[in-house]
Design a protein around this motif. Sequence first.
Motif, short mmCIF file in Angstrom:
data_model
loop_
_atom_site.label_atom_id
_atom_site.label_comp_id
_atom_site.label_asym_id
_atom_site.label_seq_id
_atom_site.Cartn_x
_atom_site.Cartn_y
_atom_site.Cartn_z
N ALA A 15 0.84 -1.20 0.00
CA ALA A 15 0.00 0.00 0.00
C ALA A 15 0.87 1.25 0.00
O ALA A 15 0.61 2.21 -0.73
N TYR A 16 1.93 1.24 0.82
CA TYR A 16 2.85 2.38 0.86
C TYR A 16 3.58 2.56 -0.47
O TYR A 16 3.76 3.68 -0.96
N LEU A 17 4.03 1.43 -1.04
CA LEU A 17 4.74 1.50 -2.33
C LEU A 17 3.83 2.02 -3.43
O LEU A 17 4.25 2.82 -4.28
N ALA A 18 2.56 1.57 -3.44
CA ALA A 18 1.60 2.04 -4.44
C ALA A 18 1.36 3.54 -4.28
O ALA A 18 1.33 4.29 -5.26
N ALA A 19 1.21 3.98 -3.03
CA ALA A 19 0.98 5.41 -2.78
C ALA A 19 2.20 6.23 -3.19
O ALA A 19 2.06 7.32 -3.77
N ALA A 20 3.40 5.72 -2.89
CA ALA A 20 4.62 6.44 -3.26
C ALA A 20 4.75 6.56 -4.78
O ALA A 20 5.07 7.63 -5.32
N ALA A 21 4.51 5.44 -5.50
CA ALA A 21 4.60 5.46 -6.96
C ALA A 21 3.56 6.40 -7.56
O ALA A 21 3.85 7.15 -8.50
N LEU A 22 2.35 6.37 -6.99
CA LEU A 22 1.30 7.25 -7.48
C LEU A 22 1.63 8.71 -7.21
O LEU A 22 1.38 9.59 -8.05
N GLY A 23 2.24 8.98 -6.06
CA GLY A 23 2.65 10.34 -5.75
C GLY A 23 3.72 10.83 -6.70
O GLY A 23 3.68 11.98 -7.18
N LEU A 24 4.72 9.99 -7.00
CA LEU A 24 5.78 10.38 -7.94
C LEU A 24 5.21 10.58 -9.34
O LEU A 24 5.67 11.45 -10.08
N PHE A 25 4.22 9.76 -9.69
CA PHE A 25 3.54 9.94 -10.98
C PHE A 25 2.85 11.31 -11.05
O PHE A 25 2.99 12.04 -12.03
N ALA A 26 2.11 11.66 -9.98
CA ALA A 26 1.40 12.94 -9.96
C ALA A 26 2.38 14.11 -10.02
O ALA A 26 2.15 15.08 -10.76
N ILE A 27 3.47 14.02 -9.27
CA ILE A 27 4.48 15.09 -9.30
C ILE A 27 5.08 15.22 -10.69
O ILE A 27 5.28 16.32 -11.21
N GLY A 28 5.37 14.07 -11.32
CA GLY A 28 5.95 14.09 -12.66
C GLY A 28 5.03 14.72 -13.68
O GLY A 28 5.47 15.50 -14.54
N VAL A 29 3.73 14.40 -13.60
CA VAL A 29 2.77 14.96 -14.55
C VAL A 29 2.66 16.47 -14.38
O VAL A 29 2.59 17.22 -15.36
N VAL A 30 2.67 16.93 -13.13
CA VAL A 30 2.56 18.37 -12.88
C VAL A 30 3.81 19.10 -13.34
O VAL A 30 3.74 20.16 -13.97
N ARG A 31 4.98 18.53 -13.08
CA ARG A 31 6.24 19.20 -13.43
C ARG A 31 6.54 19.13 -14.92
O ARG A 31 6.94 20.10 -15.53
N GLU A 32 6.38 17.96 -15.52
CA GLU A 32 6.64 17.79 -16.94
C GLU A 32 5.91 16.55 -17.45
O GLU A 32 6.38 15.42 -17.28
N PRO A 33 4.72 16.72 -18.02
CA PRO A 33 3.91 15.57 -18.45
C PRO A 33 4.50 14.80 -19.63
O PRO A 33 4.01 13.71 -19.95
N ARG A 34 5.52 15.33 -20.27
CA ARG A 34 6.05 14.70 -21.48
C ARG A 34 7.19 13.73 -21.19
O ARG A 34 7.93 13.37 -22.11
N ARG A 35 7.34 13.27 -19.97
CA ARG A 35 8.40 12.34 -19.61
C ARG A 35 7.91 10.89 -19.68
O ARG A 35 6.82 10.57 -19.22
#
Length: 339
Positions: A15-35
């Motif tokens: 559950a923690y790993l899923a939340a961490a990966a989802l958080g990094l995904f959200a940060i990545g989309v906000v910062r640069e969605p083209r990665r």
Amino acid sequence: MLVLPARTGGTVLYAYLAAAALGLFAIGVVREPRRVSNGVWLGLACLFVLLWLLVRATESPWLDRVLGLVFLVVALVVAMILPLALIVNGAVMWRREGHRLANSLSLLAGLGIAATAVLLFVTGPSTNPWLNAPVGSFVFVVAYAGFVFGCFLLYSLLYGRLRRRRGFSAIIVLGAGLDSAKVPPLLESRLSLAIRLYRREEGRPLVVVSGGQGPGETTSEAAAMREHLLLRGIPAERIVVEDRATTTEENLRFSTELLDERTRHGYLAAVTNNYHVFRTAVTARRLGLRLDVAGAPTALYFLPSAFLREFAALLVHYRRTNIAAAAVLALVPWAMVVG
């Protein structure tokens, strides 16, 4: 100190790993969605959620039954229905689009999946480690390719639905091949979308038609696109012709160079087909372009081979990373045998 049981600890960990990966995904989309890494984080989040469900299933009989049924259906689809559908699609592509390698990718993928299923069925459970090791290496590499493709496909579909901005100073239409000198349906869909974007913008942006002359074509893609736009009411002074490009990178680079020569341009839009949106966006980021990408609809029969072609192009571009990852995974079964 509270010591969690193994199952509960596994549930919390995933559950923690899923939340961490989802958080990094959200940060990545906000910062640069083209990665590309955004798609990997999204895929890892889905994987950890699946592992979380599997651990939970050991404590819940109804969830265990549901997951068992889901896995059975998925296994049947992957082993039987998917390869057959891809092979049929490959035959359709071969007949409608011509005898080129790019049009055979769905056929090759279907044959590859079928061969993998047959290999696993023939070898089956074995006590011979020297048989298990090469089969395991093959399965690990195939699983890696499947996971990466899933990440790419999922994020490509999601990226294509992200909100688009307005206020473009120019619209770049990427070429897609001609039928002699005629604009085929695939390219016509791009031009139709470009016309809609042009008419939507109050400032009437420039429209750059980009594409050179390929084998079997009697004129350049750019020239044919220009005539198409003129017949549909786009003023000649708003059309810029770029007739040298033969790749996506050249489409973007040569077009922006022409715009730099003409005027100081602002934010740009590139128009392609929906399957090609994400790779175009990745290429634009690599070139340092302030550019948004819009995707035109594509005939359904064309999509499987098209997405596989886009995936193959990204694999080649990031070949060092993918070769290294596949090599490490291929060594794991051998390490287990030696150990």
